[in-house]
Design an enzyme around this catalytic site. Structure first.
Site, PDB file in Angstrom:
ATOM      1  N   HIS A   1       0.830  -1.197   0.000  1.00  0.00           N
ATOM      2  CA  HIS A   1       0.000   0.000   0.000  1.00  0.00           C
ATOM      3  C   HIS A   1       0.869   1.254   0.000  1.00  0.00           C
ATOM      4  CE1 HIS A   1      -3.408  -2.625   1.075  1.00  0.00           C
ATOM      5  NE2 HIS A   1      -4.159  -1.636   0.632  1.00  0.00           N
TER       6      HIS A   1
ATOM      7  N   LYS B   1      -0.785   4.945   4.476  1.00  0.00           N
ATOM      8  CA  LYS B   1      -1.698   4.014   5.152  1.00  0.00           C
ATOM      9  C   LYS B   1      -1.183   3.716   6.550  1.00  0.00           C
ATOM     10  CE  LYS B   1      -4.248  -0.302   4.578  1.00  0.00           C
ATOM     11  NZ  LYS B   1      -5.525   0.393   4.885  1.00  0.00           N
TER      12      LYS B   1
END
Length: 233
Positions: free
Chosen positions: A131, A135
């Site tokens: 990600h 995040k």
């Protein structure tokens, strides 16, 4: 339909665009320090905030009888508390680790593949997620859902953060790289070959569309649901 946005970051702005394109009215856009009472104008609230805010946000919505779609992850430890409140208040909630249509198909494919591969001791499973660097939670909620699908069909009874498996625990390798919307990879390796399934998100639009579809679906309902029910998978 009148939609309130609880959390108006990057995802909130994409949800606003898609909801408006589908003919809905955005009646509130709430960030951390804004007055939540603006949400009382909404038919459904879509909550995409942060792990440290989500429980307070959900309690507000449930106590005010607001049907809610929640896409924030990182609150698994409080699920029983939220479910109890929902039952007491006869509320309505759709929550999922990922609202993308493709990811939810990936979840079902992952379960079927795990059940098949469990018959063959030659193969070792490896789970990886990648990600963007912003995040906050690791592993991702999506990766945990994938791990749970594998655990349902194998001898693994728990998961841990790490790139290798233990006797009863499935490892989840979590990487953070610049501007990666979300990639999840399940790999089965044997001495002679490899089987791999991958889901790669190209933009946030898929997550946002799924959240809006969930909001359309939950209006007028009571209870707790996931995307499997929303999409009829």
């Amino acid at each position: 339909m009148k939609i309130g946005l609880l959390g108006y970051g990057k995802m909130g702005k994409v949800i606003e665009r898609i909801a408006t394109d589908r003919g809905h009215e955005i009646v509130a856009k709430i960030n951390r320090n804004d007055d939540k009472n603006e949400l009382l104008k909404a038919d459904v609230v879509i909550e995409f905030s942060a792990p440290e805010s989500v429980i307070k946000n959900l309690k507000y919505c449930i106590n005010n009888e607001l049907s809610t779609v929640c896409g924030t992850t990182g609150w698994n430890d409080s699920i029983k508390e939220i479910y109890s409140l929902l039952e007491a208040k006869n509320g309505a909630l759709v929550h999922a680790s990922n609202f993308s249509l493709g990811v939810n198909i990936f979840f079902e494919l992952n379960k079927k593949l795990a059940a098949m591969m469990n018959q063959f001791d030659e193969y070792n499973v490896h789970l990886k997620e990648i990600h963007h660097t912003e995040k906050k939670d690791a592993p991702s909620g999506t990766a945990i859902t994938v791990a749970e699908g594998i655990m349902e069909n194998t001898t693994y009874s728990k998961w841990h953060l790490g790139d290798s498996n233990k006797q009863e625990s499935l490892g989840i390798e979590a990487l953070r790289e610049h501007d990666v919307k979300g990639t999840h990879i399940v790999t089965y390796n044997s001495p002679v070959d490899q089987i791999e399934i991958t889901h790669t998100a190209h933009s946030r639009d898929g997550f946002a569309l799924g959240a809006v579809i969930a909001a359309e679906w939950i209006e007028g309902k009571k209870g707790v649901y996931g995307m499997k029910e929303v999409l009829g998978l």
